[in-house]
Motif scaffolding. Structure first.
Motif, short mmCIF file in Angstrom:
data_model
loop_
_atom_site.label_atom_id
_atom_site.label_comp_id
_atom_site.label_asym_id
_atom_site.label_seq_id
_atom_site.Cartn_x
_atom_site.Cartn_y
_atom_site.Cartn_z
N ASP A 27 -1.79 -49.65 71.52
CA ASP A 27 -1.99 -48.92 72.77
C ASP A 27 -1.40 -49.72 73.94
O ASP A 27 -0.77 -49.14 74.84
CB ASP A 27 -3.47 -48.65 73.01
N ASP A 30 2.45 -49.37 74.04
CA ASP A 30 2.88 -48.08 74.56
C ASP A 30 2.72 -48.00 76.07
O ASP A 30 3.49 -47.33 76.76
CB ASP A 30 2.08 -46.95 73.90
N ARG A 184 -7.93 -43.94 63.98
CA ARG A 184 -6.48 -43.66 63.94
C ARG A 184 -5.99 -43.51 62.50
O ARG A 184 -6.34 -44.30 61.62
CB ARG A 184 -5.72 -44.79 64.63
N HIS A 220 0.43 -38.96 68.70
CA HIS A 220 1.17 -39.78 69.66
C HIS A 220 2.68 -39.69 69.49
O HIS A 220 3.42 -40.09 70.40
CB HIS A 220 0.75 -41.24 69.52
N PRO A 294 -0.64 -38.17 77.12
CA PRO A 294 -0.62 -37.58 75.78
C PRO A 294 -1.00 -36.10 75.78
O PRO A 294 -1.83 -35.66 76.58
CB PRO A 294 -1.67 -38.40 75.02
#
Length: 323
Positions: A27, A30, A184, A220, A294
């Motif tokens: 995370d 990104d 995830r 994602h 997102p």
């Protein structure tokens, strides 16, 4: 020793802790693609040894930290180029962490076999090819692309025929930021997402008294850009203030703001088709464009499935801003 976990439980707890820490790193990467990514800083984000972090990352992700960061920068750039927003190539390159347009062009051609401008020009053809591939693969998403109709330019509200007799209402809404707990899944989008919800996320939610809370599914990655085995999907559930996660669960905030919201009701295998036409057809005709927040699916677990028809029910939410 009293209170000590049995070996299997210790192993599961350890793996869950690794998953939480690695998700924090992914995370963070990104969120900072436009910046230099320092190995020591990322090790600190994960709370792992700086000396061993590079090896831990490569073992966990199947690629080195440098290769992962480079791939994410290029995939993010490729997705932005395909949006059709007209962003200058150099602006995209700088936003994705490349120091010059020349360095970006070289890396992009090495990764995708074409220049950034050629990639942008070929976006409609790639979208059509992906729809055809989805249509031919019964394990993924069935589509009837010829039956879809684009919306009139500038018309943001109403309904859009996507396939067969199915229509979706599309409207613009300001959504609040939401605090969620998530697990995830890394792998191909498709039927295994449903399995992940049923076998992994739902039991965890029930054990923590969260089975009645609003849920979100966050994909994602763009499956037309990212290799299937690298695609990331987060199964999320709303949590109250002060909630402390346990097991392989991390906390995140889904950002609020302006979204195009489309109510989907149909067979689960058709939702990919709905996503495709919302992003490729409706969005292109709406006078709006995606931003970098997102997209997600939002659903109430109690009302997300119609047992009489087998239909799935959810809201598809796409972050938008003016062109």
């Amino acid at each position: 020793m009293a209170g000590e976990l049995p070996p299997d439980a210790r192993m599961r707890a350890s793996r869950a802790e690794y998953a939480r820490r690695m998700n924090r790193v992914l995370d963070y990467i990104d969120q900072h693609l436009d910046q230099a990514l320092d190995l020591a800083q990322l090790a600190d984000v994960a709370n792992f040894s700086r000396f061993h972090f590079h090896r831990i990352f490569a073992a966990w992700m199947g690629e080195t930290l440098g290769d992962y960061a480079r791939r994410r920068r290029l995939e993010t750039a490729a997705s932005r180029l395909a949006r059709g927003s007209g962003e200058p190539v150099l602006e995209i390159a700088l936003a994705c962490g490349f120091g010059s347009g020349e360095a970006f062009a070289r890396a992009f051609k090495q990764q995708f076999g074409c220049t950034p401008s050629e990639w942008r020009a070929g976006a409609p053809q790639r979208a059509a090819a992906l729809l055809a591939a989805l249509h031919s693969n019964p394990d993924q998403v069935h589509s009837n692309a010829g039956q879809a109709r684009p919306r009139p330019p500038g018309d943001h509200d109403g309904s859009l025929t996507l396939y067969g007799e199915t229509e979706m209402d599309v409207h613009i809404a300001d959504l609040p930021a939401v605090r969620v707990a998530y697990q995830r899944l890394i792998g191909p989008y498709g039927p295994q997402i449903g399995v992940f919800w049923r076998q992994t996320m739902a039991p965890w939610m029930q054990s923590h008294g969260l089975d009645g809370q609003l849920c979100y599914g966050v994909g994602h990655d763009d499956p037309s850009v990212t290799p299937p085995d690298k695609c990331r999907y987060d199964a999320c559930v709303t949590v109250p203030e002060g909630f402390l996660p346990t097991g392989p669960v991390s906390l995140a905030t889904l950002p609020g703001g302006r979204y195009a919201v489309a109510r989907f009701k149909g067979q689960p295998q058709t939702i990919g088709n709905a996503w495709m036409w919302l992003t490729r057809e409706w969005l292109a005709s709406s006078g709006l464009q995606c931003d970098d927040r997102p997209s997600f699916e939002r659903f109430d677990p109690a009302g997300s499935f119609d047992p009489a028809t087998g239909d799935m029910i959810c809201d598809i939410c796409i972050p938008v801003r003016a062109l």
